[in-house]
Structures are given as structure tokens and as C-alpha cells.
Scaffold this motif. Structure first.
Motif, PDB file in Angstrom:
ATOM      1  N   UNK A 111      -6.869  27.493  44.920  1.00  0.00           N
ATOM      2  CA  UNK A 111      -7.703  27.707  43.717  1.00  0.00           C
ATOM      3  C   UNK A 111      -6.882  27.957  42.459  1.00  0.00           C
ATOM      4  N   UNK A 112      -5.740  28.630  42.592  1.00  0.00           N
ATOM      5  CA  UNK A 112      -4.876  28.847  41.425  1.00  0.00           C
ATOM      6  C   UNK A 112      -4.314  27.515  40.922  1.00  0.00           C
ATOM      7  N   UNK A 113      -3.949  26.637  41.849  1.00  0.00           N
ATOM      8  CA  UNK A 113      -3.447  25.318  41.455  1.00  0.00           C
ATOM      9  C   UNK A 113      -4.531  24.546  40.718  1.00  0.00           C
ATOM     10  N   UNK A 114      -5.760  24.593  41.237  1.00  0.00           N
ATOM     11  CA  UNK A 114      -6.864  23.904  40.564  1.00  0.00           C
ATOM     12  C   UNK A 114      -7.155  24.530  39.199  1.00  0.00           C
ATOM     13  N   UNK A 115      -6.997  25.846  39.103  1.00  0.00           N
ATOM     14  CA  UNK A 115      -7.287  26.517  37.837  1.00  0.00           C
ATOM     15  C   UNK A 115      -6.357  26.050  36.729  1.00  0.00           C
ATOM     16  N   UNK A 150       8.149  19.436  41.047  1.00  0.00           N
ATOM     17  CA  UNK A 150       7.473  20.656  41.470  1.00  0.00           C
ATOM     18  C   UNK A 150       5.976  20.417  41.689  1.00  0.00           C
ATOM     19  N   UNK A 151       5.550  19.159  41.558  1.00  0.00           N
ATOM     20  CA  UNK A 151       4.165  18.815  41.819  1.00  0.00           C
ATOM     21  C   UNK A 151       3.274  18.961  40.601  1.00  0.00           C
ATOM     22  N   UNK A 152       2.226  18.163  40.558  1.00  0.00           N
ATOM     23  CA  UNK A 152       1.211  18.220  39.512  1.00  0.00           C
ATOM     24  C   UNK A 152      -0.131  18.521  40.176  1.00  0.00           C
ATOM     25  N   UNK A 153      -0.921  19.442  39.624  1.00  0.00           N
ATOM     26  CA  UNK A 153      -2.156  19.863  40.301  1.00  0.00           C
ATOM     27  C   UNK A 153      -3.056  18.720  40.756  1.00  0.00           C
ATOM     28  N   UNK A 154      -3.252  17.715  39.911  1.00  0.00           N
ATOM     29  CA  UNK A 154      -4.163  16.630  40.279  1.00  0.00           C
ATOM     30  C   UNK A 154      -3.668  15.866  41.500  1.00  0.00           C
ATOM     31  N   UNK A 155      -2.375  15.574  41.542  1.00  0.00           N
ATOM     32  CA  UNK A 155      -1.838  14.817  42.668  1.00  0.00           C
ATOM     33  C   UNK A 155      -1.749  15.678  43.925  1.00  0.00           C
ATOM     34  N   UNK A 156      -1.535  16.983  43.758  1.00  0.00           N
ATOM     35  CA  UNK A 156      -1.601  17.896  44.899  1.00  0.00           C
ATOM     36  C   UNK A 156      -3.021  17.905  45.467  1.00  0.00           C
TER      37      UNK A 156
END
Length: 278
Positions: A111-115, A150-156
Motif C-alpha cells: 500500500x505504501x508503494x501504491x500511495x 530501484x523500481x517504479x510503483x506502476x511497474x511493480x
């Protein structure tokens, strides 16, 4: 009318509609290509002339003379390809840890990543620039490339939705055979994630190829400019030369069209799988 005939008629009507809308959506590119090879006196003819006479292929050669296209292309490939490598390295690893490795923090981290997706880039633009400036990395490709590792929220999110649907039995069997989590990730999970990985690769590459704000913000040396900046500069110098502007636009757009057509099957499969479409 028999059921077989009805299905045939329905399929033919569907194909006709698809071809019709495909032509509509492809028409702007055809017009751009037509204008790119037109003599100047045929650009604003009414009714418009789709097939110019004569065809001015030399407009494309003029673009190479007016702007350092090879240098811009090389720089653009750097900021488009390296983030692709970064995303396919980081996003699957994060998604796998959030879905297939049991640990208590996963339900709080996701949820923090989505936020973070809710935060507009305009809010973080100045703090990020200050950070990179203090690190002495402005006017380098590092701010445009390193964050992808380090990753991007949408692609994660896309990877997480796909990995979540993978059978647990296959992963458990690998664990029973003694494989550690990295071996499972790269030898078991990766091969099963080809559709969504292709989708991510295409989206990241297109984003890097088209990005104007990032290079414009961080790159100050003209030798490091990308195609997006070069095209923007060309727009200001060739205001009334519509044939040359369209020729530059075709050369900027064509690689993206080719990449999408080559990867469209896997791309559509990845989008439909991760979005829940059937």
C-alpha cells in the motif's frame, strides 16, 4: 440464417470495424509521412494531396545536416535502454518478495508503494533536482537512469498482479528441490513472466524515448541532448518549414511504431493478464 452463418457475418463485421478504426487512428501518421516528402507548394493544397509529386526524399537527408541526429539518438538510447534493464531487474524482485515470500511487512509495504503513485511528479521535481545537484550528478545521465534500478510503483504493481497469479505449487516444488529464492526468481518466475516483462520493457522504452522533462531538467551540455530536446530545438528554428518538421517527426516516431508492432502480441497479453481482462 444458420448459427455458422451468423458467426461468420459477425466476424466479418468485426473485422470491417477494426480495419475502419485502425485506418482512422493511423491516418495522422500517414499524413505526417506524406507531408514529410512533399514539395513546399503542395503542403497546403485544398483538397489535400496524399501522394506528393514529386516525392522529396531529400527532406530526410536535410534533417541529418541540420541537427546531430546520430548523437541525439545515441543519448536517447542510453536513457531509454538502461531504465529498461533497471526495471526488469528491480520490479520482478520486489513483486516476487511481496507475493510469494511470506513475511509480515509485505501487506504494509505494498500500500505504501501504491500511495507514492498518488504524488504528482511536480511535487518531487525540485527536491529531486536539489538532491542530484548536491551529489554533483546534474548534467549526467545518472538521474535519468539510476532510479529505474530501484523500481517504479506502476511497474511493480503490474509485476505483482502477474506474479500473484502464478501457481504456488511450482514455487514450492523448487523450494523442496533445494533452490534458493534467487534461483526460483530467475529460473522459475522469470520464464513465466515473459508477457508482463515485455509489456514493461515496451512501456519503459517508450517513456524514456519520449521523455522531455527529465533530460531538459538534468542535461545542460548540448552534446548530451536527447532526441526529444533536439526535436524541440528544431521546432524553434524551423518554424515555417513544415516538410522538415514532419520529416523529423517521422524519424522520431517510426522506431516506436516498429517496436510496438514487433512486441504487440506479448504486450497485449501482458496488459490483459495484469488488468484482469479476458
Amino acid at each position: 440464417m444458420s448459427a455458422k452463418t451468423s458467426r461468420t457475418v459477425g466476424k466479418v463485421c468485426s473485422y470491417i470495424l477494426l480495419i475502419f478504426f485502425a485506418c482512422i487512428f493511423f491516418m495522422p501518421f500517414l499524413w505526417m509521412l506524406s507531408t514529410a516528402v512533399k514539395p513546399t507548394n503542395q503542403i497546403f493544397l485544398n483538397p489535400p494531396k496524399w501522394i506528393p509529386d514529386p516525392i522529396k526524399w531529400e527532406n530526410f537527408a536535410t534533417i541529418f545536416k541540420r541537427m546531430p541526429l546520430f548523437a541525439y539518438t545515441k543519448n536517447t538510447l542510453v536513457v531509454a535502454i538502461l531504465p529498461v534493464l533497471g526495471q526488469i531487474f528491480a520490479a520482478p524482485m520486489i513483486a516476487y518478495s511481496l507475493t510469494k515470500i511470506p513475511w509480515k511487512g509485505a501487506k504494509y509495504i505494498f500500500p505504501l508503494i501504491l500511495a507514492t503513485m498518488m504524488i504528482p511528479w511536480q511535487v518531487t521535481q525540485i527536491p529531486l533536482f536539489i538532491t542530484w545537484s548536491k551529489l554533483g550528478l546534474v548534467n549526467t545521465f545518472v538521474p535519468l537512469v539510476l532510479p529505474a534500478f530501484f523500481g517504479t510503483p506502476y511497474y511493480i504493481y503490474l509485476m505483482r498482479q502477474f506474479v500473484k497469479g502464478l501457481p504456488d505449487s511450482v514455487i514450492e516444488a523448487a523450494r523442496i528441490d533445494g533452490a534458493n529464492e534467487f534461483v526460483i526468481l530467475y529460473r522459475v518466475v522469470y520464464p513465466m513472466c515473459k508477457p508482463v516483462l515485455t509489456t514493461i520493457m515496451v512501456l519503459v522504452f517508450i517513456g524514456g524515448w519520449n521523455d522531455l522533462n527529465g533530460p531538459l531538467l538534468y542535461l545542460q551540455d548540448s552534446a548530451k541532448y536527447t532526441l526529444s530536446i533536439g526535436l524541440q530545438m528544431f521546432l524553434t528554428t524551423a518554424r515555417q518549414e513544415w516538410d522538415l518538421l514532419m520529416a523529423a517527426g517521422v524519424m522520431f516516431t517510426l522506431p516506436l511504431i516498429i517496436i510496438f508492432f514487433l512486441a504487440q502480441k506479448q504486450f497485449i497479453s501482458g496488459i490483459s493478464t495484469t488488468s484482469g481482462l479476458k
